[in-house]
Motif scaffolding. Structure first.
Motif, short mmCIF file in Angstrom:
data_model
loop_
_atom_site.label_atom_id
_atom_site.label_comp_id
_atom_site.label_asym_id
_atom_site.label_seq_id
_atom_site.Cartn_x
_atom_site.Cartn_y
_atom_site.Cartn_z
N LEU A 135 32.03 38.02 29.33
CA LEU A 135 33.20 38.64 28.70
C LEU A 135 34.00 39.46 29.72
N TYR A 136 33.30 40.22 30.57
CA TYR A 136 34.03 41.00 31.58
C TYR A 136 34.84 40.06 32.48
N GLU A 137 34.19 38.98 32.88
CA GLU A 137 34.85 38.04 33.78
C GLU A 137 36.04 37.36 33.09
N GLY A 138 35.79 36.89 31.85
CA GLY A 138 36.82 36.16 31.12
C GLY A 138 38.03 37.03 30.79
N LEU A 139 37.76 38.24 30.32
CA LEU A 139 38.89 39.12 29.97
C LEU A 139 39.65 39.56 31.22
N SER A 140 38.93 39.77 32.31
CA SER A 140 39.62 40.17 33.55
C SER A 140 40.58 39.06 33.99
N LYS A 141 40.14 37.81 33.85
CA LYS A 141 41.03 36.69 34.21
C LYS A 141 42.26 36.65 33.31
N LEU A 142 42.12 37.13 32.09
CA LEU A 142 43.26 37.13 31.16
C LEU A 142 44.19 38.33 31.38
N GLY A 143 43.82 39.22 32.30
CA GLY A 143 44.70 40.35 32.62
C GLY A 143 44.26 41.67 32.03
N PHE A 144 43.09 41.72 31.38
CA PHE A 144 42.57 43.00 30.89
C PHE A 144 41.81 43.68 32.02
N ALA A 145 41.85 45.03 32.01
CA ALA A 145 41.10 45.77 33.04
C ALA A 145 39.96 46.54 32.39
N PRO A 146 38.71 46.28 32.81
CA PRO A 146 37.61 47.05 32.21
C PRO A 146 37.84 48.55 32.39
N LEU A 147 37.59 49.31 31.32
CA LEU A 147 37.78 50.76 31.40
C LEU A 147 36.64 51.39 32.20
N GLU A 166 45.12 42.37 15.18
CA GLU A 166 45.50 41.76 13.91
C GLU A 166 45.76 40.26 14.04
N LEU A 167 46.32 39.87 15.17
CA LEU A 167 46.58 38.45 15.40
C LEU A 167 45.25 37.69 15.50
N LEU A 168 44.31 38.28 16.19
CA LEU A 168 42.99 37.64 16.33
C LEU A 168 42.32 37.50 14.96
N ARG A 169 42.50 38.49 14.15
CA ARG A 169 41.88 38.44 12.81
C ARG A 169 42.54 37.36 11.95
N LYS A 170 43.86 37.41 11.91
CA LYS A 170 44.56 36.52 10.99
C LYS A 170 44.51 35.07 11.43
N ARG A 171 44.76 34.85 12.70
CA ARG A 171 44.93 33.47 13.13
C ARG A 171 43.64 32.84 13.64
N HIS A 172 42.74 33.68 14.14
CA HIS A 172 41.54 33.11 14.79
C HIS A 172 40.24 33.51 14.10
N THR A 224 35.72 33.75 21.48
CA THR A 224 36.49 34.99 21.64
C THR A 224 37.50 34.84 22.78
N LEU A 225 37.03 34.27 23.91
CA LEU A 225 37.93 34.15 25.06
C LEU A 225 39.07 33.19 24.77
N SER A 226 38.77 32.09 24.07
CA SER A 226 39.86 31.14 23.83
C SER A 226 40.83 31.72 22.80
N ALA A 227 40.32 32.45 21.80
CA ALA A 227 41.22 33.09 20.83
C ALA A 227 42.10 34.13 21.53
N LEU A 228 41.49 34.90 22.43
CA LEU A 228 42.27 35.92 23.14
C LEU A 228 43.36 35.28 23.99
N GLY A 229 42.99 34.18 24.67
CA GLY A 229 43.97 33.49 25.52
C GLY A 229 45.17 33.03 24.69
N GLU A 230 44.88 32.40 23.56
CA GLU A 230 45.98 31.91 22.71
C GLU A 230 46.79 33.05 22.14
N ALA A 231 46.11 34.10 21.68
CA ALA A 231 46.82 35.24 21.08
C ALA A 231 47.72 35.90 22.12
#
Ligand SMILES: Cc1ncc(COP(=O)(O)O)c(C=O)c1O
Length: 380
Positions: free
Chosen positions: A284-296, A322-328, A360-367
């Motif tokens: 998750l750390y690796e995947g979200l970092s690639k999507l542009g999130f920065a671990p706190l 909310e987008l993740l909830r509704k759409r994914h 989770t990673l693919s939903a985040l990418g699409e969202a």
């Protein structure tokens, strides 16, 4: 229901729960909730409670007492403080996030003098500061939040705190609500006197139960210096546990579910489960970092069970959630208080696996792409 709510809700497709608690609960654990009601002052509950306490000793890695409160994790904060705090007691608390600060406030309300050690966001109090303050103030209690869920950091010096507590003759209390079953903890070997968790986190059961483990020293102390009369009086819990009961009516159905959840944990093996948490967290750390999130969290204290990230520029966490909830159909959390819109928080607990991570990673990418496209359009 809003117009764009997915139809899946109608056929009760479950959400993928990637919250920092509660977490996904396996079907066999949910089914256990349907077992028949029994007398909680009778044979059946007694047998269940004894069995479950024994299994939880293995999870806490203790030979000491384990009791179970019908309460959420906060019940464990209150109950443990009522054992060790008296008006005028001095207590040192790791208060680098929401849950340490809550414990500090509860301790103050019990009349304690609190030394609350804070840290920059995403970090833990410096070990040197803890040692210095503890040696200077000689508190009678060291209180640690093993995993600070609000900022996604884990304490790297739980064992050392136990050694310090032993040296000072202080009680050592550990909040392991989002830690136990997902990251290492050895109650007896680390000299912990009181440790508690919540059923809805790494144990992957429904919310509502709070297992509390107590060292022999803590039990002896309670007998000598009885805690005040209280709904959470842990000495009563220990006394009633000897005859297979709790002082007040337990949520029996939740006990069935927790028993099943702990069976699953022990079948998998505690260390295998901890390793699975670590593996999923890394991905998750690796995947979200690639999507542009920065671990706190700073890398060396980044939690394997509750992960917090700063959102990419222009992305609001509440909108993304909310987008993740509704759409994914994926549930994640935004930040606490002032960080509500800038932080995305994910749970990586319980039965989390590679499929959950991938989804989770693919939903985040699409969202993110659809929010980015919306923002572009709005700016155009
Ligand atoms: C570290 C920690 N302590 C205490 C609590 C309080 O637990 P509850 O919300 O179940 O009362 C939480 C809840 O998230 C937590 O993460």
């Amino acid at each position: 229901m809003e117009e764009d709510e997915p139809e899946t809700l109608i056929c009760e497709e479950p959400y993928l729960v990637m919250l920092p608690g509660p977490t996904n609960v396996p079907l066999e654990v949910m089914r256990a909730l349907l077992r028949p009601i029994v007398n909680h002052r009778g044979y059946d509950f007694g047998a269940l409670y004894r069995r479950l306490r024994g299994k939880l000793q293995a999870v806490f890695d203790t030979k000491g007492e384990v009791v179970i409160l019908t309460a959420s994790g906060t019940g464990g904060i209150q109950a443990s403080l009522e054992v060790v705090v008296r008006p005028g007691s001095r207590i040192l608390v790791t208060a680098h996030g929401e849950f340490g600060r809550r414990a500090a406030a509860f301790a103050r309300a019990l009349g304690a003098e609190v030394i609350a050690l804070d840290a920059p966001l995403g970090d833990v109090p410096a070990w040197e500061a803890i040692e210095r303050e503890a040696r200077r103030a000689r508190p009678s209690v060291l209180y640690a939040v093993a995993n600070e869920t609000s900022t996604g950091v884990r304490l790297p010096y739980l064992k050392e705190l136990g050694e310090l507590a032993r040296e000072l003759g202080a009680f050592y209390v550990v909040d392991a609500v989002s830690h136990l079953g997902g990251q290492e903890l050895y109650m007896d070997a680390w000299n912990i006197d009181i440790c508690f968790t919540g059923s809805q986190k790494c144990l992957a059961a429904p919310a509502g139960l709070c297992p509390v483990a107590l060292s022999e020293r803590a039990v002896e102390f309670m007998k000598r210096d009885r805690p005040r009369e209280s709904y959470f009086d842990l000495l009563s819990y220990v006394e009633y546990a000897e005859r297979g009961e709790t002082p007040f009516t337990p949520a029996v159905s939740l006990f069935y579910a927790l028993d099943e959840a702990v069976n699953l944990l022990l079948r998998e093996g505690l260390m295998a489960r901890i390793e699975r948490h670590r593996r999923c967290a890394f991905r998750l750390y690796e995947g979200l970092s690639k999507l542009g999130f920065a671990p706190l969290a700073k890398q060396e204290v980044a939690s394997y069970t509750s992960l917090a990230f700063r959102c990419p520029p222009g992305i609001r966490a509440t909108e993304l959630r909310e987008l993740l909830r509704k759409r994914h159909m994926v549930l994640v959390s935004s930040g606490f208080g002032p960080l509500r819109d800038s932080l995305l928080r994910l749970g990586c607990m319980g039965i989390v696996n590679d499929y959950h991570v991938n989804r989770t990673l693919s939903a985040l990418g699409e969202a993110l792409s659809s929010l980015g496209a919306q923002n572009l359009k709005a700016g155009a």
